[in-house]
Design a protein around this motif. Structure first.
Motif, short mmCIF file in Angstrom:
data_model
loop_
_atom_site.label_atom_id
_atom_site.label_comp_id
_atom_site.label_asym_id
_atom_site.label_seq_id
_atom_site.Cartn_x
_atom_site.Cartn_y
_atom_site.Cartn_z
N UNK A 244 0.84 -1.20 0.00
CA UNK A 244 0.00 0.00 0.00
C UNK A 244 0.88 1.25 0.00
N UNK A 245 0.52 2.19 -0.80
CA UNK A 245 1.26 3.46 -0.85
C UNK A 245 2.40 3.45 -1.83
N UNK A 246 3.32 2.48 -1.69
CA UNK A 246 4.49 2.45 -2.58
C UNK A 246 4.21 1.71 -3.89
N UNK A 247 3.27 0.77 -3.87
CA UNK A 247 2.99 -0.02 -5.06
C UNK A 247 4.05 -1.09 -5.32
N UNK A 248 4.94 -1.24 -4.35
CA UNK A 248 6.02 -2.23 -4.49
C UNK A 248 5.45 -3.66 -4.49
N UNK A 249 6.01 -4.49 -5.32
CA UNK A 249 5.49 -5.86 -5.44
C UNK A 249 5.86 -6.69 -4.21
N UNK A 250 4.85 -7.30 -3.62
CA UNK A 250 5.09 -8.18 -2.47
C UNK A 250 5.20 -9.64 -2.93
N UNK A 251 4.53 -9.95 -4.01
CA UNK A 251 4.62 -11.28 -4.60
C UNK A 251 5.11 -11.11 -6.02
N UNK A 252 5.73 -12.18 -6.53
CA UNK A 252 6.18 -12.11 -7.92
C UNK A 252 4.99 -12.49 -8.81
N UNK A 253 4.43 -11.50 -9.49
CA UNK A 253 3.27 -11.80 -10.34
C UNK A 253 3.49 -11.34 -11.78
N UNK A 254 2.72 -11.94 -12.66
CA UNK A 254 2.87 -11.71 -14.10
C UNK A 254 1.48 -11.47 -14.70
N UNK A 274 -5.49 9.86 -20.46
CA UNK A 274 -5.89 10.27 -19.10
C UNK A 274 -4.81 11.07 -18.39
N UNK A 275 -3.68 11.21 -19.05
CA UNK A 275 -2.55 11.97 -18.48
C UNK A 275 -2.14 11.44 -17.11
N UNK A 276 -2.05 10.12 -17.03
CA UNK A 276 -1.55 9.52 -15.78
C UNK A 276 -0.29 8.71 -16.11
N UNK A 277 0.59 8.65 -15.16
CA UNK A 277 1.80 7.86 -15.36
C UNK A 277 1.46 6.38 -15.21
N UNK A 278 2.03 5.57 -16.06
CA UNK A 278 1.75 4.13 -15.98
C UNK A 278 2.35 3.58 -14.69
N UNK A 279 1.51 3.03 -13.80
CA UNK A 279 2.04 2.53 -12.52
C UNK A 279 3.10 1.45 -12.73
N UNK A 280 4.05 1.42 -11.84
CA UNK A 280 5.14 0.44 -11.99
C UNK A 280 4.62 -0.99 -11.88
#
Length: 391
Positions: A244-254, A274-280
Motif C-alpha cells: 500500500x502506498x508504494x505499489x512495491x510488489x510483495x509477490x512475484x506476479x505476471x 488520461x494523463x496519468x503515469x503508468x504505474x510500476x
DNA sequence: ACTTTGAGATCGTTCGGGTT
DNA sequence: AACCCGAACGATCTCAAAGT
C-alpha cells in the motif's frame, strides 16, 4: 546435279561473307569429332545399335549424313519433356515457359500435399505416445489475467485512440507450489471487474456496443480510468500482491492476456489520454497467452527429447494464432463459456487456458515487452488526441 | 558420358489474420 | 499503423535414377 546446284546457290548467298564457311566447317568438325569419338569408344547412337545377328563388338558404321542428321537436333534445341511437348503441340514455343511453370507448380503442390500427409501421420503417431509431464519450476507466484475492452469505430484500425471501457482481472495462484518451486495447479483466488468511462469520446459507437456487449449506460455510470487505477491498486493491495502506498510488489506476479495488445497498447494509450503515469506494478512481466499456446502447439508438432504431455491438436498443424475459443479446443477444454468479446468472460476463459497450460507442465514466463513511452501518430501534447493523426 | 525427369529442400517475397 | 507470424507461391538448387 540438282544437289550441286543447291550447294552452289548456298555458297552464292553471299560469297563475300565467310560466316557460312565458318559455320559449315564447325558443324563438320563437331560431327566428325563426335562420330570418331564414339567409334573409338565403341559407343553408338540408338540408330547405330548392333543388329541382333551381329557380333557383340560389330557396329553398323553410320554414314556422315546419318551422323549429321542425328547430331543436328542436339545442336539446335534440347528435346522437350513429355509434359511440355504435349501441351505445346498447338501453341509452339511461346507457351513452353508457362507450361513449365504449371508443371513446377503441380510438382510443388504435390510435394506440399505429401508433406501435410506426412505431418498428419506423424501427429497421429505422436498422439499415441503420450508422456507424463515433468513439472517445471514456476518462478512466478501469481498470474493476473486480464482482457481489456476498448472503444472502437467501424472502419478504423488499431492506430485508433482506443479508450478502455471494461477492465476485468482474475488472480490465479498456485495451489500446490512446492519448496523447490515446482507447481502444476492454478486456481482463481479473486476477481476484479469494472467498467470505465471514456473521456475523449464518451459516446460509444454502435459497432463497439455490438462487439463488446457494453451499453452506453454502463460506461456513463462508471468511474474514469484514473479512478479505476486507484480501485485496482486497492484490490491488489487487498490481495497481498503490492504494498500500500508504494505499489512495491510483495509477490512475484505476471500479467496475462490474449495477445500482446492489452497492456502494451491499450493501457499505454489510455495512460496518455488520461494523463496519468503508468504505474510500476503494471509495467513489465506480461505473458501473451496466445503466443505461449502457439509455442506449446509447436512443441507438440516437433517434440523435444522429453516431450510435453497432451493431445496434439489436429489444428496444430496450421501453427496459426488462435482465438480464445480455439485455444480451449486445442487444449481439450470445454467450449468457451459466456459471451466472446465480453471482457470478464474472455478473462475467465483465458484463465482456464493458463491453468491448463500449467497443468500440462508449461513453464509460464513473460514474453511481451512493454514500452510505456510508446507514441502513436495521433498523440499530440500529453492528453491531446490529434484528429489528423488518425487518418 | 550426358541428358532428362522426378523428388525434395531451401530461400525470398507477398499477403493476410490478429488485437478493440 | 505497426508488428509478428504462418501460408502460399515462385525461383533455384541438389541429388538419384533412368534414358539416350
Amino acid at each position: 546435279m540438282a544437289m550441286a546446284d543447291g550447294f552452289k546457290s548456298f555458297l552464292a548467298i553471299d560469297p563475300e561473307n565467310n560466316i557460312y564457311w565458318f559455320i559449315s566447317i564447325i558443324i563438320f568438325l563437331i560431327a566428325t569429332g563426335s562420330l570418331l569419338r564414339r567409334v573409338l569408344l565403341h559407343k553408338s547412337y540408338p540408330a547405330f545399335q548392333p543388329t541382333t545377328n551381329a557380333p557383340t563388338n560389330t557396329y553398323i558404321q553410320p554414314t556422315f549424313l546419318d551422323s549429321l542428321i542425328n547430331f543436328l537436333p542436339r545442336l539446335s534445341l534440347r528435346k522437350e519433356s513429355p509434359q511440355v511437348t504435349q501441351e505445346s503441340n498447338n501453341s509452339q514455343s511461346a507457351s513452353s515457359s508457362s507450361s513449365k511453370m504449371r508443371y513446377h507448380r503441380h510438382r510443388r503442390r504435390r510435394s506440399r500435399g505429401k508433406k501435410k500427409q506426412k505431418a498428419a501421420e506423424e501427429s497421429e503417431t505422436e498422439s499415441m505416445e503420450l508422456v507424463l509431464p515433468t513439472l517445471p519450476k514456476q518462478p512466478y507466484d501469481a498470474f493476473l489475467v486480464l482482457d481489456i475492452e476498448g472503444t472502437c469505430k467501424l472502419g478504423t484500425d488499431f492506430n485508433y485512440p482506443n479508450e478502455i471501457i471494461e477492465l476485468p482481472v482474475c488472480i490465479l495462484e498456485w495451489k500446490d507450489k512446492s519448496e523447490d518451486g515446482t507447481a502444476a495447479t492454478l486456481e482463481i483466488v479473486n476477481e476484479f471487474r469494472t467498467f470505465v468511462k471514456p473521456t475523449w469520446r464518451p459516446q460509444l459507437s454502435d459497432f463497439c456496443k455490438e462487439l463488446t456487449g457494453i451499453s452506453q449506460e454502463q460506461v456513463d455510470a462508471a468511474p474514469t480510468f484514473s479512478e479505476v487505477l486507484v480501485h485496482l491498486e486497492a484490490f491488489l493491495v487487498d490481495n497481498g500482491l503490492i504494498e500500500e502506498g508504494t505499489g512495491k510488489r510483495l509477490k512475484k506476479f505476471c500479467w496475462c492476456s490474449d495477445g500482446p495488445f492489452d497492456i502494451r497498447d491499450f493501457v499505454v494509450k489510455q495512460c496518455f489520454i488520461s494523463q496519468v503515469e503508468m504505474p510500476l506494478w503494471v509495467q513489465g512481466d506480461v505473458l501473451d497467452v496466445r503466443s505461449t499456446v502457439l509455442q506449446w502447439m509447436c512443441a507438440q508438432a516437433d517434440p523435444p527429447t522429453t516431450p510435453l504431455s497432451g493431445t496434439p491438436p489436429s489444428i496444430a498443424a496450421t501453427r496459426r494464432a488462435l482465438n480464445i475459443a480455439a485455444q480451449l479446443q486445442v487444449l481439450d477444454l470445454p467450449p468457451f463459456e459466456g459471451r466472446q468479446h465480453s471482457g470478464i468472460d474472455d478473462t475467465r476463459n483465458i484463465a482456464k487456458v493458463v491453468t491448463e497450460l500449467a497443468r500440462r507442465g508449461v513453464c509460464l514466463l513473460p514474453n511481451t515487452a512493454i514500452l510505456p513511452g510508446r507514441r502513436w501518430r495521433w498523440m499530440g501534447k500529453p492528453g491531446q488526441v490529434l484528429e489528423e493523426g488518425m487518418i
